[in-house]
Motif scaffolding. Sequence first.
Motif, PDB file in Angstrom:
ATOM      1  N   ILE A  68       0.352  17.375   8.077  1.00 30.45           N
ATOM      2  CA  ILE A  68      -0.326  16.223   7.471  1.00 30.45           C
ATOM      3  C   ILE A  68      -0.148  15.015   8.379  1.00 30.45           C
ATOM      4  CG2 ILE A  68      -0.466  14.737   5.446  1.00 30.45           C
ATOM      5  CD1 ILE A  68       0.946  17.084   3.918  1.00 30.45           C
ATOM      6  N   HIS A  69      -1.272  14.387   8.730  1.00 32.13           N
ATOM      7  CA  HIS A  69      -1.258  13.169   9.533  1.00 32.13           C
ATOM      8  C   HIS A  69      -2.015  12.094   8.774  1.00 32.13           C
ATOM      9  CE1 HIS A  69       0.361  14.954  13.214  1.00 32.13           C
ATOM     10  NE2 HIS A  69      -0.306  16.035  12.856  1.00 32.13           N
ATOM     11  N   VAL A  70      -1.442  10.889   8.739  1.00 31.50           N
ATOM     12  CA  VAL A  70      -2.061   9.777   8.029  1.00 31.50           C
ATOM     13  C   VAL A  70      -2.267   8.626   9.001  1.00 31.50           C
ATOM     14  CG1 VAL A  70      -1.855   8.153   6.119  1.00 31.50           C
ATOM     15  CG2 VAL A  70      -0.945  10.462   5.879  1.00 31.50           C
ATOM     16  N   THR A  71      -3.508   8.169   9.120  1.00 31.48           N
ATOM     17  CA  THR A  71      -3.807   6.971   9.891  1.00 31.48           C
ATOM     18  C   THR A  71      -4.143   5.864   8.900  1.00 31.48           C
ATOM     19  OG1 THR A  71      -6.171   7.422  10.075  1.00 31.48           O
ATOM     20  CG2 THR A  71      -4.737   8.367  11.782  1.00 31.48           C
ATOM     21  N   GLU A  72      -4.498   4.700   9.405  1.00 34.69           N
ATOM     22  CA  GLU A  72      -4.851   3.596   8.513  1.00 34.69           C
ATOM     23  C   GLU A  72      -6.133   3.871   7.739  1.00 34.69           C
ATOM     24  OE1 GLU A  72      -5.145   0.329  11.227  1.00 34.69           O
ATOM     25  OE2 GLU A  72      -3.037  -0.187  10.971  1.00 34.69           O
ATOM     26  N   ASN A  73      -6.985   4.763   8.272  1.00 31.14           N
ATOM     27  CA  ASN A  73      -8.309   4.968   7.685  1.00 31.14           C
ATOM     28  C   ASN A  73      -8.590   6.378   7.178  1.00 31.14           C
ATOM     29  OD1 ASN A  73      -9.073   2.282   8.393  1.00 31.14           O
ATOM     30  ND2 ASN A  73      -9.287   2.993  10.493  1.00 31.14           N
ATOM     31  N   ALA A  74      -7.696   7.337   7.448  1.00 26.96           N
ATOM     32  CA  ALA A  74      -7.995   8.720   7.059  1.00 26.96           C
ATOM     33  C   ALA A  74      -6.714   9.540   6.921  1.00 26.96           C
ATOM     34  CB  ALA A  74      -8.910   9.374   8.091  1.00 26.96           C
ATOM     35  N   VAL A  75      -6.851  10.661   6.202  1.00 24.51           N
ATOM     36  CA  VAL A  75      -5.771  11.635   6.064  1.00 24.51           C
ATOM     37  C   VAL A  75      -6.291  12.955   6.624  1.00 24.51           C
ATOM     38  CG1 VAL A  75      -4.345  12.932   4.440  1.00 24.51           C
ATOM     39  CG2 VAL A  75      -4.820  10.528   4.015  1.00 24.51           C
ATOM     40  N   SER A  76      -5.514  13.561   7.501  1.00 23.12           N
ATOM     41  CA  SER A  76      -5.868  14.849   8.085  1.00 23.12           C
ATOM     42  C   SER A  76      -4.850  15.884   7.605  1.00 23.12           C
ATOM     43  CB  SER A  76      -5.836  14.753   9.611  1.00 23.12           C
ATOM     44  OG  SER A  76      -5.934  16.035  10.183  1.00 23.12           O
ATOM     45  N   ASP A  80       4.041  22.951  -7.400  1.00 23.60           N
ATOM     46  CA  ASP A  80       3.133  23.893  -8.061  1.00 23.60           C
ATOM     47  C   ASP A  80       1.765  23.977  -7.381  1.00 23.60           C
ATOM     48  OD1 ASP A  80       5.114  24.454  -9.948  1.00 23.60           O
ATOM     49  OD2 ASP A  80       4.428  22.863 -11.300  1.00 23.60           O
ATOM     50  N   GLY A  81       1.761  23.930  -6.055  1.00 20.69           N
ATOM     51  CA  GLY A  81       0.516  24.078  -5.318  1.00 20.69           C
ATOM     52  C   GLY A  81      -0.346  22.830  -5.257  1.00 20.69           C
ATOM     53  N   ILE A  82       0.178  21.705  -5.718  1.00 20.74           N
ATOM     54  CA  ILE A  82      -0.570  20.444  -5.699  1.00 20.74           C
ATOM     55  C   ILE A  82       0.166  19.454  -4.801  1.00 20.74           C
ATOM     56  CG2 ILE A  82      -1.481  18.516  -7.053  1.00 20.74           C
ATOM     57  CD1 ILE A  82      -2.822  21.114  -7.798  1.00 20.74           C
ATOM     58  N   LEU A  83      -0.545  18.935  -3.812  1.00 21.66           N
ATOM     59  CA  LEU A  83       0.003  17.913  -2.931  1.00 21.66           C
ATOM     60  C   LEU A  83      -0.504  16.553  -3.407  1.00 21.66           C
ATOM     61  CD1 LEU A  83       1.412  16.959  -0.283  1.00 21.66           C
ATOM     62  CD2 LEU A  83      -0.792  17.309   0.841  1.00 21.66           C
ATOM     63  N   ASN A  84       0.418  15.654  -3.718  1.00 24.82           N
ATOM     64  CA  ASN A  84       0.082  14.284  -4.117  1.00 24.82           C
ATOM     65  C   ASN A  84       0.533  13.337  -3.029  1.00 24.82           C
ATOM     66  OD1 ASN A  84      -0.990  14.411  -6.940  1.00 24.82           O
ATOM     67  ND2 ASN A  84       0.934  15.488  -7.236  1.00 24.82           N
ATOM     68  N   LEU A  85      -0.380  12.504  -2.562  1.00 25.46           N
ATOM     69  CA  LEU A  85      -0.059  11.486  -1.571  1.00 25.46           C
ATOM     70  C   LEU A  85      -0.307  10.119  -2.190  1.00 25.46           C
ATOM     71  CD1 LEU A  85      -1.719  12.950   1.645  1.00 25.46           C
ATOM     72  CD2 LEU A  85       0.689  12.977   1.052  1.00 25.46           C
ATOM     73  N   HIS A  86       0.685   9.265  -2.106  1.00 24.45           N
ATOM     74  CA  HIS A  86       0.567   7.874  -2.559  1.00 24.45           C
ATOM     75  C   HIS A  86       0.497   7.028  -1.290  1.00 24.45           C
ATOM     76  CE1 HIS A  86       1.062   4.392  -5.141  1.00 24.45           C
ATOM     77  NE2 HIS A  86       1.952   3.940  -4.267  1.00 24.45           N
ATOM     78  N   LEU A  87      -0.643   6.412  -1.053  1.00 26.21           N
ATOM     79  CA  LEU A  87      -0.912   5.691   0.180  1.00 26.21           C
ATOM     80  C   LEU A  87      -1.042   4.198  -0.131  1.00 26.21           C
ATOM     81  CD1 LEU A  87      -3.723   8.207   1.036  1.00 26.21           C
ATOM     82  CD2 LEU A  87      -1.516   8.195   2.154  1.00 26.21           C
ATOM     83  N   PRO A 110     -11.015   4.850   1.465  1.00 20.67           N
ATOM     84  CA  PRO A 110     -11.895   3.723   1.133  1.00 20.67           C
ATOM     85  C   PRO A 110     -11.325   2.360   1.527  1.00 20.67           C
ATOM     86  CG  PRO A 110     -10.821   4.527  -0.842  1.00 20.67           C
ATOM     87  CD  PRO A 110     -10.441   5.459   0.268  1.00 20.67           C
ATOM     88  N   ALA A 111     -10.043   2.301   1.874  1.00 21.24           N
ATOM     89  CA  ALA A 111      -9.399   1.041   2.254  1.00 21.24           C
ATOM     90  C   ALA A 111      -8.345   1.327   3.312  1.00 21.24           C
ATOM     91  CB  ALA A 111      -8.750   0.393   1.030  1.00 21.24           C
ATOM     92  N   ARG A 112      -8.013   0.302   4.102  1.00 16.35           N
ATOM     93  CA  ARG A 112      -6.936   0.447   5.088  1.00 16.35           C
ATOM     94  C   ARG A 112      -5.610   0.563   4.357  1.00 16.35           C
ATOM     95  NH1 ARG A 112      -6.406  -3.826   9.150  1.00 16.35           N
ATOM     96  NH2 ARG A 112      -4.952  -2.327   9.998  1.00 16.35           N
ATOM     97  N   ILE A 113      -4.762   1.446   4.862  1.00 14.54           N
ATOM     98  CA  ILE A 113      -3.467   1.646   4.201  1.00 14.54           C
ATOM     99  C   ILE A 113      -2.327   1.365   5.172  1.00 14.54           C
ATOM    100  CG2 ILE A 113      -4.348   3.334   2.557  1.00 14.54           C
ATOM    101  CD1 ILE A 113      -2.631   5.296   4.510  1.00 14.54           C
ATOM    102  N   GLN A 114      -1.156   1.195   4.597  1.00 16.31           N
ATOM    103  CA  GLN A 114       0.076   1.029   5.365  1.00 16.31           C
ATOM    104  C   GLN A 114       0.640   2.430   5.568  1.00 16.31           C
ATOM    105  OE1 GLN A 114       1.177  -1.913   6.581  1.00 16.31           O
ATOM    106  NE2 GLN A 114       2.677  -0.695   7.694  1.00 16.31           N
ATOM    107  N   ASN A 115       0.298   3.070   6.680  1.00 16.71           N
ATOM    108  CA  ASN A 115       0.631   4.479   6.848  1.00 16.71           C
ATOM    109  C   ASN A 115       2.114   4.743   7.122  1.00 16.71           C
ATOM    110  OD1 ASN A 115       0.462   3.410   9.411  1.00 16.71           O
ATOM    111  ND2 ASN A 115      -0.522   5.204  10.306  1.00 16.71           N
ATOM    112  N   THR A 116       2.926   3.711   7.235  1.00 19.11           N
ATOM    113  CA  THR A 116       4.365   3.930   7.416  1.00 19.11           C
ATOM    114  C   THR A 116       5.095   4.067   6.083  1.00 19.11           C
ATOM    115  OG1 THR A 116       4.707   1.557   7.567  1.00 19.11           O
ATOM    116  CG2 THR A 116       4.451   2.756   9.642  1.00 19.11           C
ATOM    117  N   ASP A 117       4.427   3.771   4.959  1.00 22.22           N
ATOM    118  CA  ASP A 117       5.062   3.820   3.637  1.00 22.22           C
ATOM    119  C   ASP A 117       4.466   4.890   2.728  1.00 22.22           C
ATOM    120  OD1 ASP A 117       6.718   1.696   4.310  1.00 22.22           O
ATOM    121  OD2 ASP A 117       5.278   0.208   3.605  1.00 22.22           O
TER     122      ASP A 117
END
Length: 150
Positions: free
Chosen positions: A68-76, A123-130, A109-116
């Motif tokens: 998983i890679h997170v940039t300011e504008n997208a999640v890969s 249970d097979g569900i990945l939750n990301l809080h960005l 949809p918005a720029r995020i602080q990808n360091t936090d």
Amino acid sequence: MTLSRYNPWQEMNALQRSFNRLFDDMLAPDNSDFTRFSKVPAAELWETNEAVNLKIELPGMNTKDLDIHVTENAVSIKGERKQESTTEENGTKRTEFRYGKFERIIPLPARIQNTDVKADYKDGILNLHLPKAQEEKNKVVKVNLEPTDA
């Protein structure tokens, strides 16, 4: 040498058959739903004032098989599924192996602080809080309305 009549619609029919096969393969039911999973995992994205939240279905995956890679504008999200099932019936042993790679890039949809970023996999569900970048939280847009003659 034999002469054959050229049928311009023959190529169109072949193309249509190819497309039909492609869509049949993509939508074909599978007992384990593995075929559809290996192409693109389902995702749900919602935004609050403070953060963007992303939920992705990754059933049967091990965390070591996810990248998983997170940039300011997208999640890969990239992953590889390695599954083996063994059944034994009437003295016959049946083993199936299924492997599949997937990659999904989700624009945010918005720029995020990808360091936090906070992640939770259960249970097979990945939750990301960005959490949103500070500039995004304070962004206020004024909308000017022109009077209309009614």
